[in-house]
Design a protein around this motif. Structure first.
Motif, mmCIF file in Angstrom:
data_model
loop_
_atom_site.group_PDB
_atom_site.id
_atom_site.type_symbol
_atom_site.label_atom_id
_atom_site.label_comp_id
_atom_site.label_asym_id
_atom_site.label_seq_id
_atom_site.Cartn_x
_atom_site.Cartn_y
_atom_site.Cartn_z
ATOM 1 N N ALA A 1 0.808 -1.220 0.000
ATOM 2 C CA ALA A 1 0.000 0.000 0.000
ATOM 3 C C ALA A 1 0.846 1.279 0.000
ATOM 4 O O ALA A 1 0.318 2.368 -0.166
ATOM 5 N N PHE A 2 2.146 1.123 0.153
ATOM 6 C CA PHE A 2 3.025 2.283 0.253
ATOM 7 C C PHE A 2 3.819 2.477 -1.020
ATOM 8 O O PHE A 2 4.122 1.532 -1.740
ATOM 9 N N HIS A 3 4.184 3.710 -1.285
ATOM 10 C CA HIS A 3 4.946 4.092 -2.468
ATOM 11 C C HIS A 3 6.424 3.806 -2.179
ATOM 12 O O HIS A 3 7.165 4.682 -1.727
ATOM 13 N N VAL A 4 6.834 2.568 -2.419
ATOM 14 C CA VAL A 4 8.214 2.169 -2.143
ATOM 15 C C VAL A 4 8.970 2.135 -3.473
ATOM 16 O O VAL A 4 8.960 1.141 -4.185
ATOM 17 N N ASN A 5 9.577 3.267 -3.787
ATOM 18 C CA ASN A 5 10.362 3.368 -5.012
ATOM 19 C C ASN A 5 11.850 3.326 -4.636
ATOM 20 O O ASN A 5 12.192 3.238 -3.446
ATOM 21 N N PRO A 6 12.746 3.356 -5.608
ATOM 22 C CA PRO A 6 14.170 3.318 -5.270
ATOM 23 C C PRO A 6 14.617 4.446 -4.331
ATOM 24 O O PRO A 6 15.490 4.231 -3.482
ATOM 25 N N ASP A 7 14.016 5.629 -4.455
ATOM 26 C CA ASP A 7 14.351 6.722 -3.538
ATOM 27 C C ASP A 7 13.983 6.355 -2.099
ATOM 28 O O ASP A 7 14.801 6.508 -1.185
ATOM 29 N N ALA A 8 12.778 5.856 -1.883
ATOM 30 C CA ALA A 8 12.353 5.455 -0.531
ATOM 31 C C ALA A 8 13.240 4.323 -0.011
ATOM 32 O O ALA A 8 13.657 4.333 1.153
ATOM 33 N N ARG A 9 13.525 3.348 -0.866
ATOM 34 C CA ARG A 9 14.404 2.236 -0.477
ATOM 35 C C ARG A 9 15.763 2.758 -0.030
ATOM 36 O O ARG A 9 16.277 2.379 1.021
ATOM 37 N N ASP A 10 16.344 3.649 -0.829
ATOM 38 C CA ASP A 10 17.675 4.156 -0.512
ATOM 39 C C ASP A 10 17.682 4.991 0.759
ATOM 40 O O ASP A 10 18.643 4.942 1.544
ATOM 41 N N ARG A 11 16.619 5.751 0.974
ATOM 42 C CA ARG A 11 16.522 6.522 2.216
ATOM 43 C C ARG A 11 16.403 5.580 3.413
ATOM 44 O O ARG A 11 17.036 5.781 4.447
ATOM 45 N N TRP A 12 15.567 4.544 3.273
ATOM 46 C CA TRP A 12 15.397 3.544 4.329
ATOM 47 C C TRP A 12 16.741 2.912 4.650
ATOM 48 O O TRP A 12 17.136 2.818 5.813
ATOM 49 N N LEU A 13 17.442 2.499 3.606
ATOM 50 C CA LEU A 13 18.754 1.878 3.812
ATOM 51 C C LEU A 13 19.749 2.865 4.427
ATOM 52 O O LEU A 13 20.566 2.479 5.272
ATOM 53 N N GLY A 14 19.689 4.122 4.039
ATOM 54 C CA GLY A 14 20.592 5.119 4.613
ATOM 55 C C GLY A 14 20.399 5.269 6.112
ATOM 56 O O GLY A 14 21.371 5.309 6.879
ATOM 57 N N HIS A 15 19.140 5.324 6.542
ATOM 58 C CA HIS A 15 18.870 5.447 7.979
ATOM 59 C C HIS A 15 19.265 4.167 8.708
ATOM 60 O O HIS A 15 19.777 4.215 9.833
ATOM 61 N N MET A 16 19.055 3.025 8.072
ATOM 62 C CA MET A 16 19.448 1.763 8.701
ATOM 63 C C MET A 16 20.970 1.659 8.782
ATOM 64 O O MET A 16 21.512 1.209 9.786
ATOM 65 N N ARG A 17 21.660 2.114 7.733
ATOM 66 C CA ARG A 17 23.131 2.078 7.757
ATOM 67 C C ARG A 17 23.657 2.966 8.875
ATOM 68 O O ARG A 17 24.586 2.601 9.607
ATOM 69 N N GLN B 1 19.729 -5.105 2.922
ATOM 70 C CA GLN B 1 19.753 -4.643 1.534
ATOM 71 C C GLN B 1 18.845 -5.499 0.656
ATOM 72 O O GLN B 1 18.067 -4.962 -0.136
ATOM 73 N N ARG B 2 18.940 -6.813 0.800
ATOM 74 C CA ARG B 2 18.102 -7.693 -0.015
ATOM 75 C C ARG B 2 16.626 -7.459 0.294
ATOM 76 O O ARG B 2 15.791 -7.384 -0.613
ATOM 77 N N ALA B 3 16.293 -7.331 1.573
ATOM 78 C CA ALA B 3 14.901 -7.107 1.965
ATOM 79 C C ALA B 3 14.390 -5.781 1.394
ATOM 80 O O ALA B 3 13.289 -5.715 0.829
ATOM 81 N N ALA B 4 15.179 -4.732 1.525
ATOM 82 C CA ALA B 4 14.761 -3.415 1.027
ATOM 83 C C ALA B 4 14.565 -3.438 -0.487
ATOM 84 O O ALA B 4 13.586 -2.888 -1.000
ATOM 85 N N HIS B 5 15.458 -4.075 -1.201
ATOM 86 C CA HIS B 5 15.320 -4.161 -2.660
ATOM 87 C C HIS B 5 14.068 -4.946 -3.048
ATOM 88 O O HIS B 5 13.397 -4.607 -4.014
ATOM 89 N N SER B 6 13.743 -5.962 -2.262
ATOM 90 C CA SER B 6 12.577 -6.792 -2.599
ATOM 91 C C SER B 6 11.258 -6.063 -2.386
ATOM 92 O O SER B 6 10.230 -6.480 -2.917
ATOM 93 N N LEU B 7 11.260 -4.997 -1.600
ATOM 94 C CA LEU B 7 10.018 -4.287 -1.285
ATOM 95 C C LEU B 7 9.705 -3.146 -2.252
ATOM 96 O O LEU B 7 8.628 -2.555 -2.170
ATOM 97 N N VAL B 8 10.617 -2.842 -3.152
ATOM 98 C CA VAL B 8 10.334 -1.809 -4.149
ATOM 99 C C VAL B 8 9.134 -2.277 -4.972
ATOM 100 O O VAL B 8 9.115 -3.388 -5.493
#
Length: 145
Positions: free
Chosen positions: A81-97, A118-125
């Motif tokens: 239901a969420f807009h999970v695009n590469p930008d959102a993924r990368d931001r998520w990963l940045g905060h997690m890193r 990383q694998r989980a975040a990429h799979s959710l795009v």
């Protein structure tokens, strides 16, 4: 010879306290992110922290509280239901890193956890559409975990 079960990753890194700290540090970053914040209900940020902590703990060999309370993780479905695009993924990963860097896990543990995240975040795009100009939430459900 001992019949002791091998230690889980969860236990090796320090158990619940480490995952709780990781997720808390992560959500401190999310709370300041204009792309990610709308995906989390402001009145349930503590709930989001708790769900992600339970999920990661269970995934890595800790208590199965997540499944007991919420059933199968179904990550793709819960995030659809969420807009999970590469930008959102990368931001998520940045905060997690950033959160992981503060934990300073031993290198092998850091690499193992980071690889999974990383694998989980990429799979959710779920879209390649740009992030909407509006910061209005794309869903009113109390997800993601």
């Amino acid at each position: 010879m001992t019949d002791a079960a091998p230690m889980s990753f969860y236990d090796e890194v320090g158990g619940h306290e480490v995952f709780e700290r990781l997720v808390h540090l992560f959500y401190q970053g999310v709370a300041t992110d204009p792309v990610l914040t709308p995906m989390y209900p402001a009145d349930d940020m503590d709930g989001a922290e708790r769900r992600l902590t339970m999920f990661l703990a269970q995934y890595w060999g800790g208590p199965n509280t997540y499944s007991q309370e919420r059933g199968h993780p179904r990550l793709r479905m819960r995030h659809q239901a969420f807009h999970v695009n590469p930008d959102a993924r990368d931001r998520w990963l940045g905060h997690m890193r950033d959160a992981m860097d503060e934990l300073q896990l031993p290198p092998l543990h850091d690499a193992t956890l980071w690889d999974y995240l990383q694998r989980a975040a990429h799979s959710l795009v779920n879209t390649f559409e740009p992030t909407p100009a509006s910061t209005t939430p794309t869903s009113t459900t109390k997800e993601p975990s």
